[in-house]
Motif scaffolding. Structure first.
Motif, PDB file in Angstrom:
ATOM      1  N   ASN A 355     147.658   9.980  45.763  1.00 46.51           N
ATOM      2  CA  ASN A 355     148.168   8.902  46.534  1.00 46.51           C
ATOM      3  C   ASN A 355     148.417   9.489  48.197  1.00 46.51           C
ATOM      4  N   GLY A 356     147.555  11.059  48.394  1.00 50.69           N
ATOM      5  CA  GLY A 356     148.296  11.431  50.485  1.00 50.69           C
ATOM      6  C   GLY A 356     149.478  11.084  50.156  1.00 50.69           C
ATOM      7  N   LYS A 357     150.139  10.873  50.036  1.00 51.94           N
ATOM      8  CA  LYS A 357     151.830  10.899  50.555  1.00 51.94           C
ATOM      9  C   LYS A 357     152.627  12.299  50.123  1.00 51.94           C
ATOM     10  N   ARG A 358     151.877  13.372  49.394  1.00 52.04           N
ATOM     11  CA  ARG A 358     151.943  14.890  48.926  1.00 52.04           C
ATOM     12  C   ARG A 358     151.458  15.685  48.642  1.00 52.04           C
ATOM     13  N   GLU A 359     151.167  16.912  49.205  1.00 47.58           N
ATOM     14  CA  GLU A 359     150.307  18.122  49.270  1.00 47.58           C
ATOM     15  C   GLU A 359     150.257  17.693  47.387  1.00 47.58           C
ATOM     16  N   THR A 360     148.633  17.642  46.755  1.00 49.52           N
ATOM     17  CA  THR A 360     148.631  17.595  45.268  1.00 49.52           C
ATOM     18  C   THR A 360     147.856  18.364  44.664  1.00 49.52           C
ATOM     19  N   TYR A 361     148.569  18.618  43.456  1.00 47.85           N
ATOM     20  CA  TYR A 361     147.392  19.604  42.902  1.00 47.85           C
ATOM     21  C   TYR A 361     147.010  19.266  41.172  1.00 47.85           C
ATOM     22  N   LEU A 362     145.976  19.314  40.631  1.00 48.25           N
ATOM     23  CA  LEU A 362     145.016  18.224  39.987  1.00 48.25           C
ATOM     24  C   LEU A 362     144.742  20.159  38.908  1.00 48.25           C
ATOM     25  N   TRP A 363     145.203  20.237  37.464  1.00 48.80           N
ATOM     26  CA  TRP A 363     144.355  21.517  36.809  1.00 48.80           C
ATOM     27  C   TRP A 363     143.490  21.073  36.466  1.00 48.80           C
ATOM     28  N   GLY A 364     142.607  22.036  35.936  1.00 48.93           N
ATOM     29  CA  GLY A 364     141.315  22.170  35.224  1.00 48.93           C
ATOM     30  C   GLY A 364     141.034  23.792  35.353  1.00 48.93           C
ATOM     31  N   LYS A 365     140.258  23.628  35.435  1.00 52.25           N
ATOM     32  CA  LYS A 365     138.753  24.849  34.967  1.00 52.25           C
ATOM     33  C   LYS A 365     137.629  25.022  36.248  1.00 52.25           C
ATOM     34  N   LEU A 366     137.741  26.011  36.325  1.00 50.06           N
ATOM     35  CA  LEU A 366     136.514  26.526  37.503  1.00 50.06           C
ATOM     36  C   LEU A 366     135.271  27.222  36.699  1.00 50.06           C
ATOM     37  N   HIS A 367     134.087  26.591  36.284  1.00 47.61           N
ATOM     38  CA  HIS A 367     132.882  27.015  35.834  1.00 47.61           C
ATOM     39  C   HIS A 367     132.245  27.438  37.077  1.00 47.61           C
TER      40      HIS A 367
END
Length: 420
Positions: A355-367
């Motif tokens: 939503n751009g209101k806060r610094e957002t962290y999305l979890w996942g994996k590096l491939h």
């Protein structure tokens, strides 16, 4: 509410590394892996210990073989020199010694001719190609000179460093003690993994996750269990935790609800609260506090413990640990570099939204795809309460404030998750 970058700066400025005089201990080399070296190491040994051969071949005098490419030289073999053998003969003009990798160069020889460029007939060797002067000779002290610094203080001892110390015959060494991290969870709804769940109750997964993360960081977790939403009980546990640990981690109780008591209790214990919330998602409710010193509470030490009041939701707990607590533990441990978070710019496999209101962290994996790293967002909801899709996470994509969309194949900054 402070920005993420300001929060990081505040936290790391508060961390005082362990002291090499007060916080060091001597351990055997066999149990020193992953520890932080507290004092620099020197060795009385040169490396190599003596001139030795880097190749199987023949030890010769260069002046005897420098023209061998034009006219193959013929030398008399006077000795075989395997590794671990002290040569008996001095190499004279017209002579050579059969030598093996790592073996001592005999007196008189200054060059090794690799065996592939020779032909042997009984006690004679034909040199078929002229070597370079001093070729394949590893000279004494060319890798390390005795008495100089072998390893500096403040480094983590991994396998290569352990090998170096073993070769230098350092059987014991001074390392920093492991930082002590007290962990407890708050909430009437929390149960242990052994207890049957009633409606409205959940398992306290945060304490298990934090204990694992603390161990992986090289610190010592001190588990203080579950504390109910009772101000008196909570104050007692916090005071005890502060008295015994370098860092205290609590989860839950730091928001603005009727049963969120942590901040008020910290203030009653004369703590200074430096952070109450951070401009990030997940992880907005984050309390960071320090105490005047342990001496102000129980007159044990002048060391000031650092308190992290983490959110209660599982994803928020892990994200805030990776982002803030792990660097703090690393800096506290005495390591001189490598404690800052590691960010990479990679390609996003998926469309990422915020939503751009806060610094957002999305979890996942590096491939690794065709030699290029891609971030793959975890399937399912990115809710801070969704513990399930956190499994196998090894990176967090970071969307800065004001950034609402990253398209597939667009570059994204990720926080690489590692405790090494």
């Amino acid at each position: 509410m402070v920005s993420v970058s300001d929060a990081q700066a505040i936290i790391l400025n508060l961390v005082q590394p362990l002291d090499h005089q007060r916080d060091a201990e001597v351990v055997d080399l066999l149990v020193a892996d992953s520890r932080i070296l507290a004092l620099p190491v020197t060795s009385p040994l040169d490396f190599p210990h003596w001139d030795n051969s880097a190749m199987d071949g023949y030890a010769v005098r260069y002046e005897d073989v420098q023209y061998s490419s034009e006219n193959p030289g013929v030398l008399e073999i006077v000795e075989d020199i395997p590794a671990g053998y002290q040569p008996k003969f001095t190499i004279q003009p017209g002579q050579a010694a059969r030598i093996f990798t790592g073996a001592v160069i005999p007196v008189g020889a200054d060059t090794v001719v690799m065996q592939e460029k020779t032909r042997r007939e009984e006690n004679r060797v034909f040199i078929l190609d002229a070597p370079k002067p001093q070729e394949f000779v590893r000279h004494k002290a060319s890798f390390y000179q005795s008495g100089t610094q072998l390893l500096p203080a403040g480094i983590k001892l991994n396998a290569p460093e352990i090998a170096v110390l073993a070769a230098a015959q350092c059987s014991q060494l001074s390392v920093y003690r492991r930082p002590r991290v007290a962990i407890f969870s708050t909430g009437d709804e929390l149960m242990t993994v052994e207890q049957p769940l009633q409606p409205g109750q959940i398992v306290d997964s945060n304490q298990y996750a934090l204990a694992a993360l603390v161990r992986q960081s090289g610190a010592e977790p001190i588990l203080l269990g579950i504390v109910k939403d009772d101000p008196i009980a909570l104050k007692k546990v916090i005071a005890h935790a502060v008295a015994i640990a370098d860092i205290v981690l609590s989860s839950g109780g730091v928001s603005v609800g009727d049963y969120d008591y942590v901040d008020k209790i910290l203030e009653s214990l004369k703590a200074k609260i430096h952070i109450r919330s951070v401009e990030m998602r997940p992880g907005k409710p984050l309390t960071v506090a320090t105490f005047p010193s342990r001496d102000a509470i129980n007159r044990v030490s002048t060391h000031s413990p650092l308190y992290f009041g983490l959110p209660g939701n599982p994803a928020a707990v892990l994200v805030t640990f990776w982002r803030f607590v792990l660097p703090a533990i690393k800096k506290l441990s005495g390591i001189t570099e490598g404690w800052e978070p590691v960010f990479l710019k990679v390609r996003s496999h998926h469309e990422l939204r915020s939503n751009g209101k806060r610094e957002t962290y999305l979890w996942g994996k590096l491939h690794l795809i065709d030699g290029v790293y891609e971030f793959h967002q975890a399937d399912g909801s990115q809710s801070s309460g969704n513990l399930i899709n956190l499994a196998q996470t090894n990176a967090l994509a970071v969307l800065p404030v004001g950034k609402t969309l990253i398209y597939p194949q667009e570059e994204v900054q990720v926080l690489q998750l590692s405790n090494n």
